[in-house]
Design a protein around this motif. Structure first.
Motif, PDB file in Angstrom:
ATOM      1  N   VAL A 168       0.828  -1.200   0.000  1.00 16.97           N
ATOM      2  CA  VAL A 168       0.000   0.000   0.000  1.00 16.97           C
ATOM      3  C   VAL A 168       0.861   1.248   0.000  1.00 16.97           C
ATOM      4  N   GLY A 169       2.153   1.070   0.325  1.00 14.29           N
ATOM      5  CA  GLY A 169       3.061   2.198   0.320  1.00 14.29           C
ATOM      6  C   GLY A 169       3.647   2.500  -1.042  1.00 14.29           C
ATOM      7  N   GLY A 170       3.383   1.656  -2.028  1.00 13.57           N
ATOM      8  CA  GLY A 170       3.905   1.886  -3.373  1.00 13.57           C
ATOM      9  C   GLY A 170       4.614   0.649  -3.907  1.00 13.57           C
ATOM     10  N   THR A 171       5.376   0.846  -4.964  1.00 11.67           N
ATOM     11  CA  THR A 171       6.128  -0.240  -5.599  1.00 11.67           C
ATOM     12  C   THR A 171       7.618  -0.002  -5.391  1.00 11.67           C
ATOM     13  N   SER A 172       8.327  -1.097  -5.053  1.00  7.21           N
ATOM     14  CA  SER A 172       9.741  -1.001  -4.699  1.00  7.21           C
ATOM     15  C   SER A 172      10.627  -0.720  -5.910  1.00  7.21           C
ATOM     16  N   ASN A 173      11.888  -0.458  -5.607  1.00  4.56           N
ATOM     17  CA  ASN A 173      12.926  -0.468  -6.634  1.00  4.56           C
ATOM     18  C   ASN A 173      13.067  -1.890  -7.171  1.00  4.56           C
ATOM     19  N   PRO A 174      13.533  -2.067  -8.411  1.00  3.32           N
ATOM     20  CA  PRO A 174      13.678  -3.431  -8.948  1.00  3.32           C
ATOM     21  C   PRO A 174      15.038  -4.043  -8.588  1.00  3.32           C
ATOM     22  N   VAL A 175      15.048  -5.388  -8.480  1.00  2.00           N
ATOM     23  CA  VAL A 175      16.303  -6.151  -8.409  1.00  2.00           C
ATOM     24  C   VAL A 175      16.262  -7.193  -9.520  1.00  2.00           C
ATOM     25  N   SER A 176      17.428  -7.563 -10.015  1.00  2.00           N
ATOM     26  CA  SER A 176      17.501  -8.406 -11.216  1.00  2.00           C
ATOM     27  C   SER A 176      17.494  -9.891 -10.873  1.00  2.00           C
ATOM     28  N   TYR A 177      16.729 -10.628 -11.658  1.00  3.00           N
ATOM     29  CA  TYR A 177      16.682 -12.090 -11.575  1.00  3.00           C
ATOM     30  C   TYR A 177      16.849 -12.617 -13.005  1.00  3.00           C
ATOM     31  N   THR A 178      17.663 -13.683 -13.192  1.00  2.00           N
ATOM     32  CA  THR A 178      17.981 -14.160 -14.534  1.00  2.00           C
ATOM     33  C   THR A 178      17.586 -15.613 -14.716  1.00  2.00           C
ATOM     34  N   SER A 179      16.945 -15.866 -15.873  1.00  2.00           N
ATOM     35  CA  SER A 179      16.691 -17.263 -16.273  1.00  2.00           C
ATOM     36  C   SER A 179      17.822 -17.696 -17.192  1.00  2.00           C
ATOM     37  N   PRO A 180      18.398 -18.909 -17.038  1.00  2.00           N
ATOM     38  CA  PRO A 180      19.542 -19.363 -17.866  1.00  2.00           C
ATOM     39  C   PRO A 180      19.198 -19.263 -19.352  1.00  2.00           C
ATOM     40  N   GLY A 181      20.232 -19.086 -20.156  1.00  2.00           N
ATOM     41  CA  GLY A 181      20.041 -18.975 -21.598  1.00  2.00           C
ATOM     42  C   GLY A 181      19.759 -17.556 -21.996  1.00  2.00           C
ATOM     43  N   GLY A 182      19.881 -16.652 -21.061  1.00  2.00           N
ATOM     44  CA  GLY A 182      19.613 -15.263 -21.366  1.00  2.00           C
ATOM     45  C   GLY A 182      20.688 -14.660 -22.231  1.00  2.00           C
ATOM     46  N   THR A 183      20.494 -13.490 -22.622  1.00  2.00           N
ATOM     47  CA  THR A 183      21.404 -12.827 -23.562  1.00  2.00           C
ATOM     48  C   THR A 183      22.412 -11.952 -22.863  1.00  2.00           C
ATOM     49  N   SER A 184      22.401 -11.988 -21.547  1.00  2.00           N
ATOM     50  CA  SER A 184      23.388 -11.156 -20.874  1.00  2.00           C
ATOM     51  C   SER A 184      24.792 -11.684 -21.132  1.00  2.00           C
ATOM     52  N   ALA A 185      25.741 -10.805 -21.198  1.00  2.00           N
ATOM     53  CA  ALA A 185      27.117 -11.191 -21.555  1.00  2.00           C
ATOM     54  C   ALA A 185      27.687 -12.158 -20.543  1.00  2.00           C
ATOM     55  N   PRO A 186      28.425 -13.213 -21.014  1.00  2.00           N
ATOM     56  CA  PRO A 186      29.025 -14.191 -20.093  1.00  2.00           C
ATOM     57  C   PRO A 186      30.111 -13.522 -19.270  1.00  2.00           C
ATOM     58  N   THR A 187      30.312 -14.101 -18.113  1.00  2.00           N
ATOM     59  CA  THR A 187      31.371 -13.584 -17.241  1.00  2.00           C
ATOM     60  C   THR A 187      32.719 -14.029 -17.793  1.00  2.00           C
ATOM     61  N   THR A 188      33.673 -13.121 -17.895  1.00  2.00           N
ATOM     62  CA  THR A 188      35.017 -13.436 -18.414  1.00  2.00           C
ATOM     63  C   THR A 188      35.995 -13.447 -17.260  1.00  2.00           C
ATOM     64  N   TYR A 189      36.705 -14.511 -17.144  1.00  2.00           N
ATOM     65  CA  TYR A 189      37.714 -14.647 -16.092  1.00  2.00           C
ATOM     66  C   TYR A 189      39.082 -14.393 -16.714  1.00  2.00           C
ATOM     67  N   THR A 190      39.891 -13.591 -16.161  1.00  2.00           N
ATOM     68  CA  THR A 190      41.253 -13.303 -16.648  1.00  2.00           C
ATOM     69  C   THR A 190      42.254 -13.828 -15.635  1.00  2.00           C
ATOM     70  N   ARG A 191      43.129 -14.721 -16.125  1.00  2.00           N
ATOM     71  CA  ARG A 191      44.133 -15.304 -15.232  1.00  2.00           C
ATOM     72  C   ARG A 191      45.305 -14.346 -15.115  1.00  2.00           C
ATOM     73  N   VAL A 192      45.643 -14.060 -13.887  1.00  2.00           N
ATOM     74  CA  VAL A 192      46.825 -13.200 -13.637  1.00  2.00           C
ATOM     75  C   VAL A 192      47.969 -14.069 -13.143  1.00  2.00           C
ATOM     76  N   ALA A 193      49.052 -14.167 -13.918  1.00  2.00           N
ATOM     77  CA  ALA A 193      50.189 -15.055 -13.587  1.00  2.00           C
ATOM     78  C   ALA A 193      51.053 -14.440 -12.497  1.00  2.00           C
ATOM     79  N   PRO A 194      51.564 -15.278 -11.621  1.00  2.00           N
ATOM     80  CA  PRO A 194      52.463 -14.762 -10.596  1.00  2.00           C
ATOM     81  C   PRO A 194      53.706 -14.131 -11.227  1.00  2.00           C
ATOM     82  N   PRO A 195      54.373 -13.249 -10.548  1.00  2.00           N
ATOM     83  CA  PRO A 195      55.589 -12.626 -11.090  1.00  2.00           C
ATOM     84  C   PRO A 195      56.675 -13.697 -11.350  1.00  2.00           C
ATOM     85  N   GLY A 196      57.415 -13.546 -12.444  1.00  2.00           N
ATOM     86  CA  GLY A 196      58.510 -14.456 -12.752  1.00  2.00           C
ATOM     87  C   GLY A 196      58.125 -15.614 -13.627  1.00  2.00           C
TER      88      GLY A 196
END
Length: 450
Positions: free
Chosen positions: A421-449
């Protein structure tokens, strides 16, 4: 021898005038001190030579063959009233009774002037008015009402100049007080603002019109205003006395009494309910107030803040748009010309819901999985939506948590919202698999040397 015989003499015999008859006297009683004006009614009064009350001669005036006005002499007890003419004396047993009632005393006449056309309502003040039988302006009788032993209201008949007003009772006829007929214009009223107020009186009303400069009285119905002030020839302010229902306001001047303007005494309002009784802290929620005597409402308040707008639907209903406010309960008040009515803590301002997160953050396209929504002010949730689609079901766990069953949906992220009754909240995101959002990219950082 012829003798002359004189003709016979014929003498005309004229009919004798009829003996007078007395059929009634009015009034039938008066003061032992005398002075009561008595109207004697009957027949054969032309040429009357005497009117007697018992054996005492009275002064009199023959008005017509059927009416005489006589002034009762001093006397006592019950006596016969007779009229004598050249044809004889009446012998009907019509009586006049002397009483010991006090002679009325007239102390004032208000207003003391009015138009020659008559019609002015005049208040007579004094004593000994009980049982009054006549009020006269000069020799002209007036319509009157005995208000009490010390007050009479009378309507002045048409007249001219200055005349003496008198009151007649069984005790006699009062002294005279002057009333002057004038040629001043009759006042006219065009508006009264406001035209309603509480039954207890006390409302200051502004009267607009013409010919008001010499106002001598303002009345609400038959009741004088508590007070009045002449502002100008076109304006008078008056304080309404206590009253009920709808009455006519009139103004009296030496020129007469004005036309009447309606003034309504309103009963005090009484609020009994509000629906809905809660809403958002932001403005815009329309509520319905119910009660009685709501007509003419001049204000609707939520706490101390006026409603954004309101409409009087009927004497028992008002619709109002709630203003913005902080969360919590407030009083609701309606103000009318009849008074004020308040429902304490009748409306509750509810803070809008706030979502902080959803877990898990994703689920199958077919839905059916349960997610947990966290946030604040969720206790009165009325809907949970995934995009535009309502949750299959949801449960309010407490003010900071809701569990909801995800509906089926298309692949990709959707915005989850909660409505209260106080109104509608801010939105939060929920994802169903197979969506078009960009995949997460992991970058390996090598130890020095290396």
């Amino acid at each position: 021898m012829n003798r002359s015989v004189p003709p016979p003499t014929i003498t005309a015999v004229l009919p004798l005038a009829a003996t007078p008859t007395v059929t009634s006297v009015s009034p039938t009683s008066g003061s032992t001190a005398g002075g009561t004006q008595v109207t004697v009614t009957g027949t054969g009064f032309t040429g009357a030579t005497g009117v007697r009350f018992g054996a005492t001669q009275a002064s009199f005036t023959v008005n017509s063959d059927t009416q005489i006005t006589a002034t009762a002499p001093a006397g006592s007890g019950t006596v016969q009233v007779t009229v004598t003419t050249p044809a004889g004396t009446s012998n009907q047993f019509v009586t006049f009774t002397y009483v010991t009632a006090p002679v009325p005393v007239l102390s004032s006449v208000s207003p003391a002037s009015g138009p020659a056309s008559g019609g002015t309502v005049v208040t007579l003040s004094g004593s000994g008015f009980s049982g009054a039988t006549a009020v006269r302006f000069g020799g002209v009788s007036a319509a009157f009402t005995v208000v009490s032993g010390s007050q009479i209201t009378a309507t002045a008949p048409a007249g001219s100049g200055t005349v003496q007003v008198t009151v007649t009772t069984p005790g006699g006829t009062s002294n005279g007080v002057s009333f002057t007929y004038v040629s001043a214009p009759v006042p006219a009223l065009t508006s009264a603002t406001p035209n309603s107020g509480p039954a207890a009186g006390g409302t200051t009303v502004t009267l607009t019109g013409t010919g008001l400069a010499a106002t001598t009285a303002v009345r609400f119905g038959a009741t004088p205003a508590t007070s009045f002030t002449v502002v100008s020839d076109t304006h008078v302010t008056a304080v309404a006395p206590a009253g009920t229902g709808t009455v006519q306001i009139t103004v009296t001047t030496p020129g007469g009494t004005s036309n009447g303007l309606s003034y309504t005494y309103s009963g005090a309002p009484n609020l009994s309910g509000i629906s809905p009784n809660q809403g958002s802290t932001s403005a815009g929620n329309t509520v319905t107030l119910t009660g009685t005597n709501l007509t003419g409402a001049t204000s609707v308040l939520f706490g101390a803040t006026p409603a954004t707008s309101f409409t009087v639907v009927s004497p028992t209903q008002i619709t109002a748009v709630a203003p913005a406010a902080t969360a919590g309960p407030v009083d609701v008040t309606v103000v009318t010309p009849g008074g004020t009515s308040t429902l304490p803590n009748a409306y509750f301002y509810v803070s809008p819901p706030v979502l902080l997160g959803v877990a898990p953050l994703s689920g199958p396209l077919a839905g059916g999985n349960t997610v947990t929504l966290t946030g604040t002010h969720l206790i009165e949730a009325t809907a949970v939506r995934f995009g535009a689609t309502a949750a299959t079901s949801f449960t309010v766990v407490w003010d900071t948590r809701i569990t909801a069953v995800v509906p089926a949906g298309a692949a990709g992220p959707v915005q989850v919202t909660v409505t209260t009754v106080g109104g509608t909240s801010n939105p939060v995101s929920y994802t169903s698999p197979g969506g078009t959002s960009a995949p997460t990219t992991y970058t390996r950082v090598a130890p020095p040397g290396i």
